[in-house]
Structure formats: structure tokens, C-alpha cells
Motif scaffolding. Sequence first.
Motif, short mmCIF file in Angstrom:
data_model
loop_
_atom_site.label_atom_id
_atom_site.label_comp_id
_atom_site.label_asym_id
_atom_site.label_seq_id
_atom_site.Cartn_x
_atom_site.Cartn_y
_atom_site.Cartn_z
N VAL A 103 0.79 -1.26 0.08
CA VAL A 103 0.06 0.02 -0.04
C VAL A 103 0.92 1.45 -0.02
N PHE A 104 0.39 2.31 -0.52
CA PHE A 104 1.11 3.75 -0.58
C PHE A 104 0.44 4.45 0.56
N ASN A 105 1.45 5.08 1.25
CA ASN A 105 1.14 6.03 2.45
C ASN A 105 1.27 7.16 1.87
N GLU A 106 0.23 8.08 1.78
CA GLU A 106 0.04 9.38 1.00
C GLU A 106 0.64 10.35 1.87
N ASP A 107 0.67 10.23 3.47
CA ASP A 107 1.11 11.03 4.39
C ASP A 107 2.66 11.13 4.20
N PHE A 108 3.39 9.94 4.09
CA PHE A 108 4.85 10.05 4.16
C PHE A 108 5.49 9.45 2.86
N GLN A 109 4.56 9.60 1.74
CA GLN A 109 5.06 9.36 0.44
C GLN A 109 5.85 8.22 0.19
N ILE A 110 5.58 7.10 0.99
CA ILE A 110 6.08 6.03 0.90
C ILE A 110 5.33 4.62 0.70
N TYR A 111 5.89 3.46 0.19
CA TYR A 111 5.22 2.07 0.17
C TYR A 111 5.49 1.49 1.46
N GLU A 112 4.37 0.76 1.97
CA GLU A 112 4.53 -0.06 3.12
C GLU A 112 3.85 -1.28 2.90
#
Length: 791
Positions: free
Chosen positions: A471-480
Amino acid sequence: MKYSLFWFLCVYCFTFNLLHSQQKFTISGSVSEEKSNETLIGVNIIFPEISAGTTTNEYGFYSITLPEGTYNMVISYLGFTTITETINLTDDIIKNFSLTDALESLDEVIITENVEKLNIRTPQMSVNKLTSGTIKEIPVVLGESDIIKAITLLPGVTNAGEGSSGFNVRGGSADQNLILLDEATIYNSSHLFGFFSVFNPDAIKDLRLYKGGIPARYGGRVASVLDIYQKEGNSKEFHANGGVGIVSSRLLIEGPLKKNQGSFLLGGRSSYAHLFLPLFDINNIAYFYDLNTKISYKLNAKNNIYLSGYFGRDVFRIEDSFENIYGNSVFNFRWNHLFSDKLFSNLSLIYSDYYYNLELGFVEFDWVSGIRNFNLKYDFKHYITDKIKLQYGINSIYYKFNPGEIKPTKASSGINPFKLIDKYAFENALYVDAEHKISNNLALSYGFRLSSFYRLGQDELNVYQDNQAVVFNEDFQIYEKADPIDTETYKRSDVIESFHNIEPRASVAYQFSSNSSIKASYNRMSQYLHLLSNTNSPTPLDIWTPSGKYVKPQLLDQYAIGYFQNFNNNRFSLELESFYKKVKNRIDYIDGADLIANNAIEQVILNGRSRAYGLEMLFRKNEGQFKGWLAYTLSKSEQQTPGRTVIETGINNGNWYNTPHDKTHDISFTGSYNWNNKWKISTNFLFQTGQPATFPNGQYQYNGVIIPSYSGRNSDRLPSYHRLDLSLNYTPKPNKNSGLQGNWVFSIYNIYNRRNANSISFDRNTDTGRNEATRLAIFGIVPSISYNFKL
């Protein structure tokens, strides 16, 4: 009525004469070496009067159908005396030939000429062949001849640096190479983390590297095929040969099981430098050993059987802290059957296993992982006419993947046993290949491979929201990693996911003259297995995983065009090739991906794409006192993983970035000079653009902690790599033809002591408080001496 009868008789006579004049017969047989009865691969069978010819297959068999008539039949093979025999072809003929070693003389010119002319005609391109003799002449580190090191001197082939495993072809990764030993898959081609290859050159009969224009009988990888065949053994008399070096030795014995009918071969190698370490109070150990075996038996004129195997292990130990043991095991039973003088078949039953074990004594547990497969192949070669040949067959492979298992070594260790979930798969293929000679100037090769892959049931499989394991974390702009919402359990016979692909192959050659031609090829290939590795060079700890619900198969499209020219009565040859290839579904890793002991590997990988393109040049001097080649490659290799939606940034902000295998310039020179019948000088020089890397470009401080910032992925490079090697081969008694014969090899690796960077690491100096870059070099200058013998 009488006119009708007259015309009927005229037509009948004309048709009879036409059919009779076009009546054709087949000449077939095998070609072997006179001294040992070892069959020879790729021998040229030529009929100069009609510009027709063929070559022997992987088992020394040939067949060609020609119009009735009298011909001069020329049998030639580089390094052997050419045979010319007059054949009166009025019926089908079985004709076997035995070739004798050629003496060093100008008479060898015709051998090279025939070989090169036939290569000019054939549509096969992007293929390199090396003999065992050529490989042994190339200077290498620690004096041990090495197949993998030798092929990296060819255009389009590189590796990740000194002490690195595997090799890279046309910008591809090491796991995209299909490596076959007697048709069995080798999953790790290196000993001692890349210092040696697993292939004993004494046991090798033939080696071919396919970089493009790959025939449809090969599949499962998208970069290259390295096809290696072991010797069959001497069926006439007993012989032994080997060598003693500074860090390793080898011995090979061969002889008849039944004279002229059966033979055996047994070869072994081992390193022993670790035996001297206790003299320096060093308790660490690092060594390897391997064993090559083969039994060949001719049942009758139409049936031959072969049983071959390889077993190898590496052992690396640091005192009592840990011990690492890994290696390959392969076995192959083959049955050759001749249905007719035009139809040859080979049935193979193959077992391959790669085993990895890490014993961690300081934490009191063992780690075991690996991959094994059972492979059934049935191949046919059909010599329909002198202009059309067909190869077709089937292939089925059953896989078992062991991603890893933890076993406590002591009951009191406090470590609980833990087993990652085993994975299973079934791969099938059906292929047809045609070689079609349209005219004396135009030849085609075309076919297709129909492949299928079934990911079979496993004990437990995660289920994710919207089938998104990342999934993509929009707040931190990273994939998790995504959290599973459920799990599913399958029976072994269930099919979790299936894939089907049609893989067309085609190549064409147009001959301008007897000495020049232009060729072009196209390949579509599928790869269903993936090597999980986020290092630049594969390591034994890397894990193979199959395609499935969250991991898609890699799909390649490759285009190539080339110009081929022989000069000066074929003493020189030039090959120019340009290629472009693109790969879909190339695995990429999110930042911070953890690949070790990960039971849900789909949570850290994304499907991207890659592309590579370049120009290759190979200029050879084929004969004379001085022989060798100059190779140059200009290329680009890139990868891209864009965001799956407009919100996602993708990897490296969705931009193309250099793969770890990108080398803009790659130059190599290899040559050998016969000073006299006792001394031979060999040398090679390499220059490569530095390997891509990611370096910090700044730093910032957060809550008292200094955090580095990095540029884009692989936007920097290590310094350029270059070195010069030299070896001297001394034969004290070159004219000795019986008894013990020996020669000495004196070599210097990296003669001007270039400290080539294997890696650059960044750290903070505790004394000065400043950040520093540290360059790691594996080798400087390395002299060595070895003694080779044969009996």
C-alpha cells in the motif's frame, strides 16, 4: 484416341524422368574423435558442389537428404584434420567418421574457412562458442581456469565485479540466465562467492552462450542461455589428467566400460588453502569441492543411454560463530533413439537441487533453504530435406521451493522452530523450431514455444484488501506492507494461479557473398521464476520464488540485427550486432525491503519493467601463431516502476533509473601467442564503466541525529574498472605422445596492481566527527603457478 494415348505417354515419360531426376537419398551417421570415440558437436558436413551442408547435433549425429549423384563430402572441425571423401549417392547411406587431432600447420586454414563460411550462412546469431582449450589459455585469478570468467570477456557479458557471483548478459540480471549442465538447471554457478565457477573445464565438452536469437527449445529465462555439455569419456583406453595449483587441484579419469561401446568419466576438484590457515593462528575456513560423473553406453546402432551427474559444496566457517554450506546437485538420465535416418530423439529425466544451510552457533540455530525440480524432456530433430529441418518436443518441470526453515541446535537455546511456507509449481512447454534454407543466399529460422505455469496449492496464502499486498502511504509518500485481511488454505493439487504464453522466435540471414551476411532476429520469452535479491550480485542466501497471485511472470521482447564478415581468406572475422529488449513485470523492491525469512514476500515487491539496448563488436584473429579477439560493447540498461495510480509516486519517483548491471562501455582484449612449441604467452585486458551505485548527496539533523539524504536510485557510479592479466604456458616435452605429459602455467592477475573498487561505504569517523567514504577492493596483483598433466 491415338493422339490422346500419345500425349498420355509423353506426360508419363516426362513425369517419370522428372521424378527420377529429382530422386533423393539420405546420408546420415555420427562423427567422433578417433582417439577416444568421444562424439563431436557442431562438426561441419559440407558438399561443395551444391553448396549444401549440415552440422552434427549435441550427440554427434548428422543427417542430410540430397539428390542422387556423386559428391565430394567434406567433414571439418576446428582443431581436427579435415576428411574429404567421394560419395556415390544412389541409396540411403549410413556413414560414420572419426577425426584425428590436427597438427599446428597451415593445413588448418581449410578447417577454419569451412567453419566460418557455414556460420555466415546460418540464421543463428548472438551466439558465442568457447572450447575447453581456449578457456584454459585465458589468465585468471589464482591460476584456476574458469568458464564464467571466460565468457565475461565476450561482448554483451559482464559481472558485478571481483568476488561477485553470476554474470549479466545485455543488461539483464544474473537470475535471468538459464544455466544448463547436461540439460540440468544450475541455480548457483559460483564457488566461494564468485572466485571460482562450478564448472570443471577438464570435464567440459562444449559450451554455447545464447544472448539472442534463442531457439524455441529453450525457455524459462529472459536474458540468455548458457548450454554446457560434459564429455562422455574415452571408450577405447584409460586416461587421466588434472592439475595442481596454489589453492586448488583437480583430477579427471576416464576409460572404457566395454571397449568401443561404453565409457565412464569421473572428475573432482577441491580447494585447500584453508589447511594452511592454522599456521597463522587463523581458525576460519573457506573451501569448495565438486564431483563430475558420466556413464555412456551404446546399446545398438539406434540406441544410446547416458547417466550424468554433478555434486558440489562450498563451506565457509568463522571460528565457532557460524558455518555456511551450500551447493548444487544434479542428475540426468538420457536415452537417444534413432527412429530413422531422418528422425533423431532424446528423452531426458532430470533432477536438480540447490541447497543452502547456515549454522549460527552464537545464537544456536540453523537456517536451511533451497529449491529442487524434477524435469522431463522429450526432444526430436527431424531432417526433412536438405533445406528444411524441424526440432520439436515437450518439457514438464515440477518445482518445490523451500523459502527457509529455522531449527534450534540446542534444547536450551530458547529458539522456537519456524518454517516458512513451502511453495510448489508446475511448468510445461511445447515447442517447434524450423530451419529453412530458402536459397543459397537466404536462410530462415522460425518457431514458437507454448509455455504454461501453474502455481500449486500451499498450506496458507494471505488475502489482502483489493488484492494489494503493498500500500502507498500518502502522508509520508512511501510504500508500506499491507496487513492481510484473511488467509486461504489450498490442497497441493489446487491451482492458485495459472499463466499461459505464446513465445514466437524468428531469425533471418541474407548472404551477400561467401564471406559476408546480414542477420536479424526476434525473441519473445517468459520467465516464471524470480530470484529475490536486493544486492548488486547474487548471494547464496538469495531465495527463488515462483510467479503467482501477486508476482507476475517476466515477459521479454528482444530485437537484434547484425553484420558478419570474414577477411583475408577467413583468417579474421568481424561480428557487429545491435539489440533492443524490453521486459515486463520485472520485480522491484520498495525502500527498506526485508527479504530474509519473510513469509509474505509479496508485501515488499512491486512489478516494474526494464529495457536495454546497445551495440556489440567482436573482432577475431582465428589462426596463426597469434590468435585472439577484441570485444567492445556500448549499452544502456534501465528499470522503471511507475505508480499504480495517479497518487502513487512509484519507485524513484516513477523515473527510469540505471540497473545495477548497466555498463556504458565494456572493452576486453584476449590473445595468445605461440612463441615456439614449448612456450605460449596469453594475456587479457578489461575496461568497464563503473557499476551504478547510490551515494548520499547531503545530510540533515533531526532531534540531534544526523540523517543522510540520498540522490535517485543508482544515479552515481563506482570508479571505472580495468586490469591487465598475463600468463606463460611452458611444456617441457611438447613432442611426447605417451606416458606422463605435463605443462606449467605461470600467471599474474592484475599485473599493474589496480585496486578496483568493489564497493564504497559511507560512515562517520568517530575521531574527527566527519563523514568519510571507504573504498573496498578485493584484489590487487595476484601471481600464481599451476602444473597440469595428462596420462
